[in-house]
Design an enzyme around this catalytic site. Structure first.
Site, PDB file in Angstrom:
ATOM      1  CE  LYS A 148      25.926  10.591  30.084  1.00 26.29           C
ATOM      2  NZ  LYS A 148      27.236  10.472  29.417  1.00 26.29           N
ATOM      3  CE1 TYR A 152       7.501 -18.219  23.526  1.00 27.35           C
ATOM      4  CE2 TYR A 152       8.150 -16.452  25.038  1.00 27.35           C
ATOM      5  CZ  TYR A 152       7.272 -16.982  24.111  1.00 27.35           C
ATOM      6  OH  TYR A 152       6.153 -16.274  23.755  1.00 27.35           O
TER       7      TYR A 152
END
Length: 359
Positions: free
Chosen positions: A34, A254
């Site tokens: 999955k 940042y």
């Protein structure tokens, strides 16, 4: 210079499958694929796992992709189906389905299908997510047996909530609850996920369903794949695209979230959250360059991370950087980023190049 790349070692993958068989020698193996095979590439991983006995996915579109890729082995839909048209597709495509509630059973009983479907009946023994109340097992089983749309040899399964912790009694309680409520049923059983395979031998039964451990990652708490003789399948890499001098007191990235305490050098790596690297990886998260560990400094941005090189002048423009892999367990990066390896592997984005290798 190669930028973001996920190198997938198919030899390691099959070595991990062999390890599953060592741990559960009497069980058949349902390989769980999955979420794009946990970020490793759904169809290619299935095509490589030629010794698996069956495959399991979460949803029908994943199963259809496997059939389109030429996979002919049994495919189990772990969530079952929720629409009558999907039930018809499951019948024509020879998918196995999990039945975990009354609505799914009712839909089966009232459908007109071209052929019977193989069914796995799921009991909820304590996970409280999917599955029928165990006390209803006999009733559901009888109804499935009498349903014209259900093939012979109905199988039973459950899912563990705390198998990653061998000190937790929950798994023992779940196994006891499961076996207590199937006394009148003697068909094939599947209890063990990866953690069950590694930590709970009594759960192995007729089938096991390894997921995370196939990809070389430990399913247990405070462990790595190497602790269980597993080999990392994914090696996530990129390259140094710039080297900068930073003076003491200057900041990087940042928010000016990191400030240099001394004159130093910074390597800029072409890897960021746009590639699936965790944005919340903190200062100090390791990477490997030329066999040496260096630390991330400053915030992870969309396309780049910054690494302090200090006075190590051996690192050059274009050098490869390993973000996780055989030399740097993904479990360790997950711990730094306060998440789990599953999330890191599944979050790799489409712009990352995939390279499949055999050793």
């Amino acid at each position: 210079m190669r930028l973001a790349c996920a190198e997938i070692n198919l030899s390691a993958l099959n070595q991990n499958l062999a390890r599953v068989r060592q741990l559960a020698p009497k069980s058949r193996v349902m390989a769980v694929l999955k979420a794009n095979a946990y970020g490793h590439g759904l169809v290619t991983i299935a095509q490589s796992l030629v010794d698996a006995d069956a495959f399991a996915v979460a949803r029908i579109d994943e199963a259809l992709a496997l059939r389109a890729g030429g996979v002919v082995k049994p495919i189990v839909l772990l969530e079952g189906v929720f629409r009558s048209e999907d039930l018809a597709i499951a019948a024509t495509s020879n998918f196995h389905i999990v039945v975990h509630d009354e609505a799914q059973l009712y839909m089966l009983e009232h459908a007109e299908l071209v052929s019977p479907i193989s069914v796995w009946l799921k009991l909820d023994t304590g996970m409280h997510r999917l599955g029928i109340e165990p006390s209803l097992c006999d009733d559901f089983y009888r109804r499935l047996e009498s349903c014209k749309n259900v093939a012979a040899n109905i199988k039973l399964m459950t899912h563990f909530a705390c198998a990653d912790d061998t000190q937790n009694s929950k798994t023992t309680e779940q196994m006891a609850h499961f076996f207590q409520n199937i006394k009148t049923v003697h068909n094939e059983l599947c209890l063990a996920n990866s953690a069950g395979i590694v930590g709970w031998p009594k759960s192995h039964c007729h089938w096991v369903r390894p997921g995370l451990m196939l990809y070389g990652v430990s399913p247990m708490l405070a462990a790595t794949g190497k602790d269980h003789a597993l080999n990392a399948v994914m090696r996530l890499t990129s390259s140094i695209i710039a080297i900068r001098n930073v003076k003491a007191g200057e900041t990087v990235g940042y928010g000016s979230a990191w400030r240099a305490s001394n004159n130093t050098r910074i390597g800029v790596v072409a890897m960021g959250y746009g590639d699936g690297y965790p944005r919340h990886a903190p200062n100090g998260t390791p990477v490997i360059i030329n066999g040496k560990r260096f630390s991330i400094v400053g915030r992870v941005s969309m396309d780049m991370i910054t690494v302090e090189l200090g006075d190590d002048h051996s690192v050059m423009l274009g050098d490869e950087v390993e973000l996780w892999g055989p030399n740097l367990p993904v479990e360790e990066i997950a711990q730094f980023a306060t998440t789990i390896p599953y999330e890191l592997l599944c979050n790799i984005t489409p712009r990352v190049e995939y390279k499949y290798i055999q050793e």
